[in-house]
Write a protein that holds these residues in place. Structure first.
Motif, mmCIF file in Angstrom:
data_model
loop_
_atom_site.group_PDB
_atom_site.id
_atom_site.type_symbol
_atom_site.label_atom_id
_atom_site.label_comp_id
_atom_site.label_asym_id
_atom_site.label_seq_id
_atom_site.Cartn_x
_atom_site.Cartn_y
_atom_site.Cartn_z
ATOM 1 N N SER A 43 0.768 -1.302 0.009
ATOM 2 C CA SER A 43 0.095 -0.169 -0.144
ATOM 3 C C SER A 43 1.111 1.345 -0.113
ATOM 4 C CB SER A 43 -0.987 -0.181 1.391
ATOM 5 O OG SER A 43 0.080 -0.139 2.356
ATOM 6 N N VAL A 44 2.156 1.208 0.225
ATOM 7 C CA VAL A 44 2.971 2.120 0.365
ATOM 8 C C VAL A 44 3.746 2.316 -1.097
ATOM 9 C CG1 VAL A 44 4.628 3.511 1.774
ATOM 10 C CG2 VAL A 44 3.597 1.639 2.585
ATOM 11 N N SER A 45 4.124 3.419 -1.411
ATOM 12 C CA SER A 45 4.792 3.393 -2.736
ATOM 13 C C SER A 45 6.248 3.501 -2.407
ATOM 14 C CB SER A 45 4.822 4.898 -3.301
ATOM 15 O OG SER A 45 5.292 6.020 -2.653
ATOM 16 N N THR A 46 6.868 2.724 -3.183
ATOM 17 C CA THR A 46 8.478 2.354 -3.086
ATOM 18 C C THR A 46 9.227 3.573 -3.729
ATOM 19 O OG1 THR A 46 8.387 1.225 -5.271
ATOM 20 C CG2 THR A 46 7.917 -0.186 -3.360
ATOM 21 N N GLY A 47 10.610 3.363 -3.167
ATOM 22 C CA GLY A 47 11.492 4.347 -3.499
ATOM 23 C C GLY A 47 12.220 3.711 -4.366
ATOM 24 N N SER A 48 13.401 4.305 -4.740
ATOM 25 C CA SER A 48 14.373 4.028 -5.831
ATOM 26 C C SER A 48 15.857 4.094 -5.229
ATOM 27 C CB SER A 48 14.236 4.650 -7.141
ATOM 28 O OG SER A 48 14.869 6.095 -6.769
ATOM 29 N N LYS A 49 16.821 3.383 -5.759
ATOM 30 C CA LYS A 49 18.051 3.369 -5.596
ATOM 31 C C LYS A 49 18.894 3.448 -7.055
ATOM 32 C CE LYS A 49 18.682 -1.449 -4.904
ATOM 33 N NZ LYS A 49 19.171 -2.518 -3.939
ATOM 34 N N ARG A 50 20.375 3.733 -6.817
ATOM 35 C CA ARG A 50 20.936 3.614 -8.240
ATOM 36 C C ARG A 50 21.984 2.346 -8.080
ATOM 37 N NH1 ARG A 50 20.151 8.909 -6.795
ATOM 38 N NH2 ARG A 50 19.477 10.280 -8.769
ATOM 39 N N LEU A 51 22.301 1.927 -9.158
ATOM 40 C CA LEU A 51 23.193 0.725 -9.162
ATOM 41 C C LEU A 51 24.231 1.154 -10.213
ATOM 42 C CD1 LEU A 51 20.811 -2.342 -9.566
ATOM 43 C CD2 LEU A 51 22.047 -1.396 -7.337
ATOM 44 N N PHE A 52 25.331 0.765 -10.421
ATOM 45 C CA PHE A 52 26.298 1.256 -11.264
ATOM 46 C C PHE A 52 26.402 0.481 -12.493
ATOM 47 C CE2 PHE A 52 29.218 2.269 -7.635
ATOM 48 C CZ PHE A 52 29.530 3.570 -7.966
ATOM 49 N N ARG A 53 26.559 1.029 -13.586
ATOM 50 C CA ARG A 53 26.592 0.473 -15.034
ATOM 51 C C ARG A 53 27.706 1.269 -15.573
ATOM 52 N NH1 ARG A 53 21.412 -0.176 -17.839
ATOM 53 N NH2 ARG A 53 21.383 1.942 -17.776
ATOM 54 N N VAL A 54 29.072 0.701 -15.603
ATOM 55 C CA VAL A 54 29.953 1.646 -16.149
ATOM 56 C C VAL A 54 30.661 0.660 -17.400
ATOM 57 C CG1 VAL A 54 32.142 2.737 -15.333
ATOM 58 C CG2 VAL A 54 30.380 2.116 -13.684
ATOM 59 N N LEU A 55 30.896 1.488 -18.288
ATOM 60 C CA LEU A 55 31.582 1.129 -19.325
ATOM 61 C C LEU A 55 33.104 1.448 -19.167
ATOM 62 C CD1 LEU A 55 29.427 2.248 -22.398
ATOM 63 C CD2 LEU A 55 29.795 -0.167 -21.687
ATOM 64 N N VAL A 56 33.953 0.347 -19.260
ATOM 65 C CA VAL A 56 35.415 0.686 -18.979
ATOM 66 C C VAL A 56 36.335 -0.115 -19.967
ATOM 67 C CG1 VAL A 56 37.226 0.122 -17.365
ATOM 68 C CG2 VAL A 56 34.699 0.305 -16.593
ATOM 69 N N SER A 57 37.043 0.706 -20.691
ATOM 70 C CA SER A 57 38.083 0.294 -21.735
ATOM 71 C C SER A 57 39.130 -0.212 -20.856
ATOM 72 C CB SER A 57 38.504 1.602 -22.462
ATOM 73 O OG SER A 57 39.291 1.378 -23.562
ATOM 74 N N ILE A 58 39.591 -1.539 -21.350
ATOM 75 C CA ILE A 58 40.712 -2.178 -20.673
ATOM 76 C C ILE A 58 41.741 -2.816 -21.887
ATOM 77 C CG2 ILE A 58 39.554 -2.785 -18.571
ATOM 78 C CD1 ILE A 58 39.172 -5.691 -19.947
ATOM 79 N N ALA A 59 42.975 -3.021 -21.135
ATOM 80 C CA ALA A 59 43.805 -3.472 -22.358
ATOM 81 C C ALA A 59 44.560 -4.730 -21.571
ATOM 82 C CB ALA A 59 45.018 -2.405 -22.474
ATOM 83 N N SER A 60 44.490 -5.833 -22.256
ATOM 84 C CA SER A 60 45.213 -7.055 -21.937
ATOM 85 C C SER A 60 46.440 -7.062 -22.637
ATOM 86 C CB SER A 60 44.255 -8.282 -22.128
ATOM 87 O OG SER A 60 44.324 -8.761 -23.491
ATOM 88 N N ASP A 61 47.105 -8.264 -22.477
ATOM 89 C CA ASP A 61 48.547 -8.214 -23.047
ATOM 90 C C ASP A 61 48.548 -8.641 -24.666
ATOM 91 O OD1 ASP A 61 47.476 -10.753 -22.772
ATOM 92 O OD2 ASP A 61 49.452 -12.093 -22.574
#
Length: 160
Positions: A51-69
């Motif tokens: 019966s009560v309206s719910t809140g919200s929260k934030r979650l990470f969604r991060v694009l990361v450029s990486i380099a392997s060998d």
């Protein structure tokens, strides 16, 4: 990456896309919500048991450029893996960035060049554009998550 098995590799962070590093979700069912702060979860708000309206929260969604060998590529870090890089929740980083408008740019500079062991996997649906980061382990013993370095940079103490 061969097959559908997760692959662990040593890599260096080249850059982070700091333009959109998080998204809003319902705090009850974690369904994605529009960016509009006044929007609520249609599923939870119409639930007869709630019966009560719910809140919200934030979650990470991060694009990361990486380099392997052997290769340079872009991966996506969702909440659990991104918390290792940032050292805080997406809500906490968002609030910090509201007070310090260049915090996201600075976080990119802080994490640039850091080395990690990342476990990468394909999305369960198999049609995602980027590999997902399943786990992140810093390789430098003196590694500080971005929020700690940012607090030092801006002269803030924890709990300020």
């Amino acid at each position: 990456m061969e097959g559908d098995k997760p692959t662990a590799l040593m890599c260096t962070v080249l850059a982070i896309d700091y333009s959109k590093f998080c998204y809003r979700v319902c705090s009850v069912c974690e369904r994605t919500l529009p960016d509009n702060p006044t929007s609520f979860c249609k599923f939870c708000n119409f639930n007869a048991f709630n019966s009560v309206s719910t809140g919200s929260k934030r979650l990470f969604r991060v694009l990361v450029s990486i380099a392997s060998d052997t290769k340079v590529f872009t991966v996506i870090c969702f909440d659990r893996a991104a918390k290792v890089l940032f050292g805080c929740s997406a809500d906490e980083f968002f609030d910090f960035a509201k007070l310090h408008p260049f915090a996201a740019v600075s976080a990119n500079r802080i994490l640039e060049g850091e080395m990690f062991r990342m476990t990468l996997s394909k999305s369960k649906g198999g049609n995602a554009q980027h590999l997902r980061v399943a786990s992140v382990v810093p390789l430098r013993s003196g590694f500080l998550p971005a929020i700690q370095s940012l607090r030092e940079l801006y002269g803030e103490r924890v709990g300020s």
